[in-house]
Design a protein around this motif. Structure first.
Motif, PDB file in Angstrom:
ATOM      1  N   GLU A   1       0.818  -1.213   0.000  1.00  0.00           N
ATOM      2  CA  GLU A   1       0.000   0.000   0.000  1.00  0.00           C
ATOM      3  C   GLU A   1       0.852   1.264   0.000  1.00  0.00           C
ATOM      4  O   GLU A   1       0.366   2.346  -0.314  1.00  0.00           O
ATOM      5  N   ARG A   2       2.137   1.138   0.348  1.00  0.00           N
ATOM      6  CA  ARG A   2       3.040   2.292   0.375  1.00  0.00           C
ATOM      7  C   ARG A   2       3.860   2.349  -0.907  1.00  0.00           C
ATOM      8  O   ARG A   2       4.274   1.337  -1.446  1.00  0.00           O
ATOM      9  N   LEU A   3       4.109   3.577  -1.354  1.00  0.00           N
ATOM     10  CA  LEU A   3       4.949   3.787  -2.529  1.00  0.00           C
ATOM     11  C   LEU A   3       6.316   4.305  -2.094  1.00  0.00           C
ATOM     12  O   LEU A   3       6.420   5.076  -1.152  1.00  0.00           O
ATOM     13  N   THR A   4       7.354   3.873  -2.795  1.00  0.00           N
ATOM     14  CA  THR A   4       8.710   4.335  -2.538  1.00  0.00           C
ATOM     15  C   THR A   4       9.163   5.200  -3.704  1.00  0.00           C
ATOM     16  O   THR A   4       9.111   4.748  -4.854  1.00  0.00           O
ATOM     17  N   PRO A   5       9.589   6.443  -3.442  1.00  0.00           N
ATOM     18  CA  PRO A   5      10.026   7.316  -4.537  1.00  0.00           C
ATOM     19  C   PRO A   5      11.456   7.000  -4.970  1.00  0.00           C
ATOM     20  O   PRO A   5      12.299   6.622  -4.159  1.00  0.00           O
ATOM     21  N   PHE A   6      11.697   7.149  -6.266  1.00  0.00           N
ATOM     22  CA  PHE A   6      13.036   7.029  -6.834  1.00  0.00           C
ATOM     23  C   PHE A   6      13.309   8.281  -7.647  1.00  0.00           C
ATOM     24  O   PHE A   6      12.429   8.775  -8.351  1.00  0.00           O
ATOM     25  N   PHE A   7      14.543   8.777  -7.545  1.00  0.00           N
ATOM     26  CA  PHE A   7      14.934  10.024  -8.192  1.00  0.00           C
ATOM     27  C   PHE A   7      15.911   9.752  -9.323  1.00  0.00           C
ATOM     28  O   PHE A   7      16.625   8.763  -9.312  1.00  0.00           O
ATOM     29  N   ASP A   8      15.973  10.715 -10.243  1.00  0.00           N
ATOM     30  CA  ASP A   8      16.986  10.651 -11.292  1.00  0.00           C
ATOM     31  C   ASP A   8      18.316  11.149 -10.717  1.00  0.00           C
ATOM     32  O   ASP A   8      18.435  11.391  -9.513  1.00  0.00           O
ATOM     33  N   GLN A   9      19.309  11.329 -11.573  1.00  0.00           N
ATOM     34  CA  GLN A   9      20.633  11.751 -11.114  1.00  0.00           C
ATOM     35  C   GLN A   9      20.613  13.124 -10.447  1.00  0.00           C
ATOM     36  O   GLN A   9      21.390  13.384  -9.537  1.00  0.00           O
ATOM     37  N   VAL A  10      19.735  13.981 -10.892  1.00  0.00           N
ATOM     38  CA  VAL A  10      19.649  15.322 -10.304  1.00  0.00           C
ATOM     39  C   VAL A  10      19.084  15.247  -8.888  1.00  0.00           C
ATOM     40  O   VAL A  10      19.548  15.942  -7.975  1.00  0.00           O
ATOM     41  N   GLY A  11      18.101  14.393  -8.676  1.00  0.00           N
ATOM     42  CA  GLY A  11      17.457  14.297  -7.367  1.00  0.00           C
ATOM     43  C   GLY A  11      18.129  13.357  -6.390  1.00  0.00           C
ATOM     44  O   GLY A  11      17.886  13.440  -5.177  1.00  0.00           O
ATOM     45  N   GLN A  12      18.973  12.478  -6.889  1.00  0.00           N
ATOM     46  CA  GLN A  12      19.616  11.483  -6.021  1.00  0.00           C
ATOM     47  C   GLN A  12      20.394  12.105  -4.859  1.00  0.00           C
ATOM     48  O   GLN A  12      20.315  11.607  -3.737  1.00  0.00           O
ATOM     49  N   PRO A  13      21.135  13.199  -5.051  1.00  0.00           N
ATOM     50  CA  PRO A  13      21.840  13.794  -3.899  1.00  0.00           C
ATOM     51  C   PRO A  13      20.896  14.246  -2.779  1.00  0.00           C
ATOM     52  O   PRO A  13      21.248  14.166  -1.601  1.00  0.00           O
ATOM     53  N   TYR A  14      19.694  14.698  -3.125  1.00  0.00           N
ATOM     54  CA  TYR A  14      18.730  15.105  -2.102  1.00  0.00           C
ATOM     55  C   TYR A  14      18.286  13.900  -1.287  1.00  0.00           C
ATOM     56  O   TYR A  14      18.175  13.959  -0.051  1.00  0.00           O
ATOM     57  N   LYS A  15      18.038  12.797  -1.960  1.00  0.00           N
ATOM     58  CA  LYS A  15      17.638  11.566  -1.281  1.00  0.00           C
ATOM     59  C   LYS A  15      18.765  11.063  -0.385  1.00  0.00           C
ATOM     60  O   LYS A  15      18.531  10.707   0.772  1.00  0.00           O
ATOM     61  N   GLU A  16      19.972  11.051  -0.894  1.00  0.00           N
ATOM     62  CA  GLU A  16      21.114  10.568  -0.114  1.00  0.00           C
ATOM     63  C   GLU A  16      21.370  11.447   1.109  1.00  0.00           C
ATOM     64  O   GLU A  16      21.656  10.942   2.196  1.00  0.00           O
ATOM     65  N   ARG A  17      21.241  12.766   0.931  1.00  0.00           N
ATOM     66  CA  ARG A  17      21.441  13.687   2.056  1.00  0.00           C
ATOM     67  C   ARG A  17      20.395  13.443   3.142  1.00  0.00           C
ATOM     68  O   ARG A  17      20.713  13.436   4.338  1.00  0.00           O
ATOM     69  N   LEU A  18      19.144  13.224   2.717  1.00  0.00           N
ATOM     70  CA  LEU A  18      18.084  12.945   3.691  1.00  0.00           C
ATOM     71  C   LEU A  18      18.357  11.628   4.417  1.00  0.00           C
ATOM     72  O   LEU A  18      18.238  11.556   5.646  1.00  0.00           O
ATOM     73  N   GLU A  19      18.715  10.594   3.683  1.00  0.00           N
ATOM     74  CA  GLU A  19      18.973   9.292   4.307  1.00  0.00           C
ATOM     75  C   GLU A  19      20.148   9.379   5.279  1.00  0.00           C
ATOM     76  O   GLU A  19      20.101   8.805   6.372  1.00  0.00           O
ATOM     77  N   THR A  20      21.188  10.079   4.893  1.00  0.00           N
ATOM     78  CA  THR A  20      22.352  10.236   5.769  1.00  0.00           C
ATOM     79  C   THR A  20      21.988  11.015   7.026  1.00  0.00           C
ATOM     80  O   THR A  20      22.353  10.624   8.142  1.00  0.00           O
TER      81      THR A  20
END
Length: 173
Positions: A79-98
Motif C-alpha cells: 500500500e506504500r509507494l517508494t520514490p526514486f529520483f533521477d541523477q539530479v534528485g539522487q543527492p537530495y535523497k542521499e542527504r536525507l537518508e544520511t
C-alpha cells in the motif's frame, strides 16, 4: 608521647592528602561529565540542524516542475509507494537518508526518533505522490501530515534539550 603525637599528625596529614585527592578527582570527573554532555548536545544539535535542512531541501526539490520522480510499491507494504529520483534528485535523497541515520545514531530520546521517522515518511509520501501528480496538484493532506510531523519533531527535540514547550501558533512551516 612524642611518638604518638607524631603518628597522629602523620595520619591526619595522610587523611588530608587522601581527602584532597579524592575531592580533586571527583571535581575533575564532574567537569569531564559536563564537558562530555556539552559535546554531545552540540553533536545532536548539528545532526538535527542537518536533518531539518536535508528534509526541507528534499521537499523543495520534489516541488520543482523539472523534478523527475518515479514511485514503486514498497516490497513489504504494497500500500506504500517508494520514490526514486533521477541523477539530479539522487543527492537530495542521499542527504536525507544520511541525516536521518545520523539522527538515529545520536538521539537520546525515543520521541525524537519517532518524530524524525514520521518526518521522513511524510516527505517520502510527498515525493511518491509527486511521481503521479504535478507540483500544483499534490494533495494538501500530505503537507498537513508533514507539518504535524515537523511540529512533533521540534517539540521532541526541545524536550530532549530541556527547553520550554513552544506556545501554540509559534511553529511556522
Amino acid at each position: 608521647m612524642s611518638v604518638a603525637s607524631a603518628s597522629i599528625t602523620a595520619v591526619v596529614a595522610l587523611l588530608g592528602v587522601v581527602l584532597g585527592g579524592w575531592l580533586s578527582i571527583r571535581n575533575q570527573d564532574r567537569l569531564w561529565q559536563r564537558d562530555h554532555a556539552r559535546q554531545w548536545r552540540d553533536i545532536r544539535l548539528a545532526a538535527y540542524k542537518d536533518f531539518v535542512t536535508a528534509y526541507r531541501q528534499y521537499v523543495a526539490f520534489t516541488l520543482q516542475p523539472s523534478a523527475n520522480i518515479t514511485a514503486v510499491r514498497f516490497p513489504h507494504s504494497p500500500e506504500r509507494l517508494t520514490p526514486f529520483f533521477d541523477q539530479v534528485g539522487q543527492p537530495y535523497k542521499e542527504r536525507l537518508e544520511t541525516a536521518a541515520t545520523t539522527v538515529r545514531l545520536v538521539s537520546e530520546s525515543l520521541d525524537t526518533l519517532h518524530a524524525a521517522r514520521d518526518v521522513v515518511r511524510s516527505v517520502r509520501q510527498i515525493a511518491a505522490s509527486r511521481a503521479t501528480h504535478s507540483e500544483e496538484a499534490l494533495p494538501a493532506e500530505l503537507f498537513q501530515r508533514l507539518w504535524s510531523a515537523q511540529h512533533a519533531f521540534l517539540l521532541a527535540v526541545r524536550e530532549e534539550f530541556g527547553l520550554a514547550v513552544l506556545p501554540a501558533g509559534t511553529d511556522d512551516a
